[in-house]
Scaffold this motif. Structure first.
Motif, PDB file in Angstrom:
ATOM      1  N   UNK A 454       0.819  -1.213   0.000  1.00  0.00           N
ATOM      2  CA  UNK A 454       0.000   0.000   0.000  1.00  0.00           C
ATOM      3  C   UNK A 454       0.852   1.263   0.000  1.00  0.00           C
ATOM      4  N   UNK A 455       2.027   1.207   0.657  1.00  0.00           N
ATOM      5  CA  UNK A 455       2.827   2.402   0.888  1.00  0.00           C
ATOM      6  C   UNK A 455       3.631   2.818  -0.347  1.00  0.00           C
ATOM      7  N   UNK A 456       3.822   4.111  -0.457  1.00  0.00           N
ATOM      8  CA  UNK A 456       4.734   4.634  -1.469  1.00  0.00           C
ATOM      9  C   UNK A 456       6.172   4.429  -0.985  1.00  0.00           C
ATOM     10  N   UNK A 457       7.154   4.423  -1.896  1.00  0.00           N
ATOM     11  CA  UNK A 457       8.556   4.296  -1.462  1.00  0.00           C
ATOM     12  C   UNK A 457       8.952   5.396  -0.486  1.00  0.00           C
ATOM     13  N   UNK A 458       8.442   6.606  -0.694  1.00  0.00           N
ATOM     14  CA  UNK A 458       8.786   7.726   0.191  1.00  0.00           C
ATOM     15  C   UNK A 458       8.257   7.495   1.608  1.00  0.00           C
ATOM     16  N   UNK A 459       7.049   6.936   1.698  1.00  0.00           N
ATOM     17  CA  UNK A 459       6.473   6.700   3.021  1.00  0.00           C
ATOM     18  C   UNK A 459       7.230   5.602   3.752  1.00  0.00           C
ATOM     19  N   UNK A 460       7.656   4.569   3.024  1.00  0.00           N
ATOM     20  CA  UNK A 460       8.426   3.499   3.664  1.00  0.00           C
ATOM     21  C   UNK A 460       9.737   4.035   4.231  1.00  0.00           C
ATOM     22  N   UNK A 461      10.353   4.967   3.524  1.00  0.00           N
ATOM     23  CA  UNK A 461      11.580   5.585   4.031  1.00  0.00           C
ATOM     24  C   UNK A 461      11.276   6.395   5.287  1.00  0.00           C
ATOM     25  N   UNK A 462      10.160   7.141   5.276  1.00  0.00           N
ATOM     26  CA  UNK A 462       9.792   7.962   6.434  1.00  0.00           C
ATOM     27  C   UNK A 462       9.490   7.109   7.655  1.00  0.00           C
ATOM     28  N   UNK A 463       8.998   5.899   7.451  1.00  0.00           N
ATOM     29  CA  UNK A 463       8.705   4.990   8.569  1.00  0.00           C
ATOM     30  C   UNK A 463       9.967   4.535   9.278  1.00  0.00           C
ATOM     31  N   UNK A 464      11.051   4.493   8.572  1.00  0.00           N
ATOM     32  CA  UNK A 464      12.275   3.986   9.166  1.00  0.00           C
ATOM     33  C   UNK A 464      12.192   2.491   9.395  1.00  0.00           C
ATOM     34  N   UNK A 465      12.724   2.011  10.517  1.00  0.00           N
ATOM     35  CA  UNK A 465      12.726   0.580  10.812  1.00  0.00           C
ATOM     36  C   UNK A 465      11.608   0.189  11.760  1.00  0.00           C
ATOM     37  N   UNK A 466      10.511   0.950  11.764  1.00  0.00           N
ATOM     38  CA  UNK A 466       9.375   0.663  12.644  1.00  0.00           C
ATOM     39  C   UNK A 466       8.812  -0.721  12.349  1.00  0.00           C
ATOM     40  N   UNK A 467       8.445  -1.430  13.403  1.00  0.00           N
ATOM     41  CA  UNK A 467       7.885  -2.774  13.265  1.00  0.00           C
ATOM     42  C   UNK A 467       6.638  -2.861  14.135  1.00  0.00           C
ATOM     43  N   UNK A 468       5.469  -2.854  13.498  1.00  0.00           N
ATOM     44  CA  UNK A 468       4.217  -2.874  14.257  1.00  0.00           C
ATOM     45  C   UNK A 468       4.097  -4.124  15.119  1.00  0.00           C
TER      46      UNK A 468
END
Length: 661
Positions: A454-468
């Motif tokens: 679902x995420x754009x590449x930019x959003x995945x970068x903004x998330x960092x290494x977050x792990x729900x």
């Protein structure tokens, strides 16, 4: 029941002004429509402390109970949200040679804080979020109840800490940032709520259940003061002894929650938990000569979601004074209202009927008891049976071979999200994963792969290494249960649900929906002594003879339940939902395009347009049931339009969806 706000700061740090404090307090008028006040003082070391309060008068509704309240003997002050149910017992124990000026539980708590400081929470039976300041040690204590029935939001800045019952109050402070945390968005889509201690906005947090924050001259310390002892081992007790202890503990919890100086009633759905609680409460009221319990339920036109007939049968059997409200859930009207009251994105669609029930109930009473907590404490969810079965299959060699061959992929899938074949395929697919990961996939909304697509590449970068998944893993590990047996894995799942699903979803829903209309909701099953008993209880007692929640079903007096229709309490759980599936294929179908595929939504740069379009089209064509996922995306975007897009922080929610277009 009330709302609290405030701040504390050390010398040289930025103080909170009286104007800001009043704005913070007024933002919680819906939680405390009866009264409100504020106070700002200086500390001996040159810092300051501020307290604000909005009051819903339940005990001693006279002006004597106004807060923030001061103890003239010690100088301690408090702003308190909640109810201390054992306040009468504490009052006798701590009276000493000093009299009490009011009949409130607030004054008892204030006295207790002055004597015991942070350890005062150990003696409390109730739901609470409070802030108490002791000028003698220049210490501020902020505490949240053990299971998280009452909320507490925090913002820590250099030299000061701000706090409030709701996030909207913290946003009233000058310069308060409103920057969305991408990692929190990921967590929301995984769980349909943002789990504690995280917050949807960067730089804010929630004090977790059973925790306290102590500020002393600029030093901040957060401690956990309570956890249910799931690792305590089981006592050698017979089923009869477990049942008797459950009956005594729950009856006392109900009796304490019937204390009120204003009209009181109960939610009655006709399910196990609410029926048991109402049966116990009705029996106690009759013994006290206090008349019949007032009960309330709502019915829906959609038979699949309508339990009003069961509630009616239970009410007639128990002899309660019952009122039933027929409603047509209106998602278009509820969306902006929910976004404003919940402060963070909230994806549980049962918030709509919960708000409707609270609103109608408030027309007749000010306090309502409920059956929340029974499923988590006494193993009522079907998913616990899946955990038990999976744990047994983990140790079965032939089944592992099937997983390795991916033969589960050949199983047919159904369309309905809760259809048997779809659930069966998902169950088999996840058997090879660690217990906490497969459990999140079973209970979650968007799994890891779907979120990633679902995420754009930019959003995945903004998330960092977050792990729900780390939130659920932490909850599993914190329980201290082993993984050597099916029973231990079930214990771990029920334990992990308390600080995650129960606190983040169920209790958030009940608190915001009830407080939106100035109604206090009390939950006897969430008395911490009931929770501790359930934690120690073996699974063989909770699920007995194939019947889940056996101690609850057997707790109410047999005479009451003997008259219920056969199988009444063993029927399949319906839930408290709304028809999202048909809505998104019918009346709400155009709304998905107008909001989720709008330039405004896609311009945030979070989601790939083709991925959102695929979810909508697959659902509309009945290729897959994405109703829960689409509702989460819709609530997230509506929340952004209410709280993020405007130039100023809204002091009231929008009244129509058109205002957000």
């Amino acid at each position: 029941m009330c709302g609290i706000v405030g701040a504390v700061w050390e010398a040289g740090a930025k103080p909170v002004t009286m104007r800001e404090l009043r704005a913070m307090t007024e933002a919680l008028t819906h939680r405390g429509p009866d009264d409100g006040d504020v106070w700002i003082g200086e500390t001996a070391s040159g810092g300051g402390v501020a307290l604000g309060h909005r009051r819903l008068s339940i005990l001693d509704p006279t002006p004597c109970g106004r807060q923030p309240m001061t103890d003239e003997a010690t100088g301690c002050r408090i702003a308190f949200n909640g109810e201390i149910y054992n306040y009468r017992e504490l009052r006798k124990r701590h009276a000493g040679d000093r009299t009490f000026r009011t009949g409130t539980d607030t004054e008892v708590l204030l006295r207790l804080f002055g004597e015991r400081g942070a350890d005062c929470v150990d003696e409390l039976r109730g739901m609470f979020g409070f802030a108490a300041f002791d000028p003698r040690s220049e210490t501020l204590l902020i505490a949240r109840d053990r299971l998280g029935q009452k909320p507490l939001f925090l913002r820590r800045e250099p030299g000061r800490v701000l706090f409030a019952s709701e996030l909207k109050s913290l946003l009233q402070v000058d310069g308060a940032p409103r920057e969305v945390d991408p990692a929190a968005v990921d967590r929301f889509l995984a769980y349909q709520y943002v789990p504690d201690p995280h917050c949807i906005l960067r730089g804010y947090e929630k004090l977790p259940p059973g925790h306290r924050l102590r500020w002393r001259r600029g030093a901040v310390e957060i401690q956990r003061y309570w956890r249910p002892r799931y690792d305590a081992g089981t006592r050698d007790a017979s089923p009869t002894e477990w049942l008797e202890e459950t009956r005594e503990t729950l009856s006392e919890a109900v009796r304490l929650r019937l204390r009120s100086d204003v009209p009181l009633g109960a939610f009655l759905s006709g399910g196990v938990d609410s029926t048991v609680i109402c049966a116990v409460a009705q029996r106690i009221l009759k013994e006290q000569g206090a008349g019949s319990l007032k009960t309330f339920s709502i019915g829906f036109a959609e038979k699949r979601y309508d339990e009003s007939e069961h509630a009616r049968v239970a009410a007639e059997t128990l002899g309660t004074e019952h009122r039933e409200f027929r409603v047509t859930p209106d998602a278009l009207a509820a969306l902006p209202r929910l976004a404003w009251h919940f402060d963070e994105p909230f994806g549980d669609s049962s918030a709509i009927p919960t708000l409707a029930l609270s609103e109608h109930t408030r027309e007749h009473v000010t306090v309502a008891i409920s059956g929340d907590g029974g499923d988590e404490l006494f193993c009522g969810y079907e998913r616990y049976a899946a955990v038990r079965l999976a744990a047994r299959l983990d140790r079965t060699g032939p089944f592992k071979s099937l997983l390795t061959a991916n033969l589960w992929q050949k199983l047919p899938s159904g369309v309905e999200q809760k259809g048997f074949m779809r659930r069966a395929k998902r169950f088999v697919k996840e058997l090879g994963n660690p217990p906490h990961e497969r459990y999140l996939r079973w209970v979650g909304i968007f799994d890891r792969e779907t979120r990633g697509g679902l995420y754009t590449p930019e959003f995945r970068v903004a998330m960092g290494d977050a792990d729900a998944a780390s939130d659920l893993l932490d909850a599993f590990e914190d329980c201290g249960c082993g993984e050597d047996s099916a029973e231990e894995q079930v214990r771990a799942a029920t334990c992990a649900d308390l600080p995650t699903y129960l606190a983040g979803d169920i209790l958030t829903k009940v608190d915001r929906a009830s407080m939106a209309v100035g109604l206090e909701a009390r939950s006897p099953l969430l008395d911490h002594r009931v929770a501790e008993l359930a934690a120690e209880m073996p699974q063989s007692i909770k699920v007995r003879g194939g019947s889940a929640k056996w101690p609850l079903k057997a707790t109410a007096w047999s005479d009451d339940f003997a008259r219920l229709p056969k199988g009444f309490l063993d029927r399949k759980k319906t839930g408290f939902g709304v028809p999202l599936g048909p809505w998104f294929r019918g009346e709400l179908r155009p709304l998905l395009d107008r909001i989720l595929l709008s330039d405004r939504a896609l311009g945030r740069g979070w989601f790939r347009p083709e991925a959102v379009r695929r979810l909508i089209d697959d659902h509309a064509a009945s290729r897959w049931d994405h109703s829960a996922r689409l509702w989460c995306l819709l609530m997230l975007e509506v929340w952004c339009r209410v709280w993020i897009d405007g130039p100023t922080v809204p002091t009231a929610g929008p009244t129509t969806i058109e205002e957000l277009m």
